[in-house]
Write an enzyme that holds these catalytic residues in place. Structure first.
Site, PDB file in Angstrom:
ATOM      1  N   HIS A   1      62.747  31.407  37.769  1.00 40.64           N
ATOM      2  CA  HIS A   1      61.529  31.967  37.192  1.00 40.64           C
ATOM      3  C   HIS A   1      62.103  33.480  36.782  1.00 40.64           C
ATOM      4  CE1 HIS A   1      61.428  32.551  41.632  1.00 40.64           C
ATOM      5  NE2 HIS A   1      61.052  33.883  41.271  1.00 40.64           N
TER       6      HIS A   1
ATOM      7  N   ASN B   1      65.487  36.816  40.378  1.00 44.20           N
ATOM      8  CA  ASN B   1      66.072  36.878  41.701  1.00 44.20           C
ATOM      9  C   ASN B   1      67.020  35.566  41.758  1.00 44.20           C
ATOM     10  OD1 ASN B   1      65.347  39.424  42.543  1.00 44.20           O
ATOM     11  ND2 ASN B   1      63.434  38.388  42.703  1.00 44.20           N
TER      12      ASN B   1
ATOM     13  N   ASP C   1      51.341  36.735  38.719  1.00 47.97           N
ATOM     14  CA  ASP C   1      51.831  36.689  40.189  1.00 47.97           C
ATOM     15  C   ASP C   1      50.839  36.783  40.922  1.00 47.97           C
ATOM     16  OD1 ASP C   1      55.047  37.233  41.398  1.00 47.97           O
ATOM     17  OD2 ASP C   1      53.169  37.648  42.466  1.00 47.97           O
ATOM     18  N   ILE C   2      50.824  35.877  42.291  1.00 44.67           N
ATOM     19  CA  ILE C   2      49.687  36.148  43.170  1.00 44.67           C
ATOM     20  C   ILE C   2      49.799  37.401  44.033  1.00 44.67           C
ATOM     21  CG2 ILE C   2      50.976  35.214  45.368  1.00 44.67           C
ATOM     22  CD1 ILE C   2      48.258  33.330  45.683  1.00 44.67           C
TER      23      ILE C   2
ATOM     24  N   GLU D   1      62.507  34.106  46.691  1.00 42.28           N
ATOM     25  CA  GLU D   1      61.620  33.055  47.712  1.00 42.28           C
ATOM     26  C   GLU D   1      61.196  31.836  47.346  1.00 42.28           C
ATOM     27  OE1 GLU D   1      58.071  35.601  48.128  1.00 42.28           O
ATOM     28  OE2 GLU D   1      58.952  37.316  48.871  1.00 42.28           O
ATOM     29  N   VAL D   2      61.070  31.741  46.010  1.00 43.68           N
ATOM     30  CA  VAL D   2      60.636  30.326  45.494  1.00 43.68           C
ATOM     31  C   VAL D   2      61.865  29.823  44.735  1.00 43.68           C
ATOM     32  CG1 VAL D   2      59.117  29.419  44.047  1.00 43.68           C
ATOM     33  CG2 VAL D   2      58.359  31.442  45.219  1.00 43.68           C
TER      34      VAL D   2
ATOM     35  N   HIS E   1      60.571  37.232  36.249  1.00 43.05           N
ATOM     36  CA  HIS E   1      59.377  38.056  36.239  1.00 43.05           C
ATOM     37  C   HIS E   1      59.318  39.048  35.131  1.00 43.05           C
ATOM     38  CE1 HIS E   1      59.091  37.782  41.022  1.00 43.05           C
ATOM     39  NE2 HIS E   1      60.170  37.295  40.877  1.00 43.05           N
TER      40      HIS E   1
END
Ligand code: 5GP
Length: 120
Positions: free
Chosen positions: A104, A91, A33-34, A99-100, A106
């Site tokens: 995905h 999420n 993760d960025i 957000e994206v 995490h």
């Protein structure tokens, strides 16, 4: 919600945006993760175009679903997260703060992770 092929993870999948790639197989890729929220914070995404968990569970076929979740477990094993423990989180939608809009998972690890969700 229809899939946006220009979302940031779609662009990472196409190699248009760099990432620290940690794992790849025919169903999934994993990358750091960025903006890490724990000493280990990895994202695992399916290669198929799915907006969220809701979309993935409704439209992906059995092989994609099995392959994806096997990949999540494999990433945790390869990163040696099992002994210390890790948290897997996905999420979906507004209340979860997604957000994206590419499904995905995490993976968080590397310290005690506290409560499962914030109190408010
Ligand atoms: P969400 O809130 O959608 O569950 O999580 C999206 C995650 O993607 C966030 O933790 C965020 O830091 C991460 N992220 C957003 N843009 C990028 C990017 O360009 N590269 C990487 N590696 N992670 C990103």
């Amino acid at each position: 919600m229809s899939y946006d092929p220009n979302n940031v993870f779609a662009r990472i999948l196409r190699g248009e945006i760099p990432c620290e790639r940690l794992y790849e197989d025919s169903f999934a890729i994993a990358f750091a993760d960025i903006s890490p929220q724990a000493p280990v914070h990895v994202l695992v995404i399916p290669k198929g175009s799915y907006v969220s968990m809701a979309d993935f569970s409704a439209r992906a076929d059995d092989a994609e679903i099995a392959g994806f979740f096997k990949a999540v477990g494999e990433v945790a094993r390869r990163l040696d997260l099992e002994a210390g423990g890790y948290r897997m989180l996905a999420n979906h939608g507004a209340d979860a703060g997604q957000e994206v809009p590419h499904f995905h998972v995490h993976l968080f690890a590397g310290r005690p992770l506290g409560r499962m969700v914030a109190k408010e």
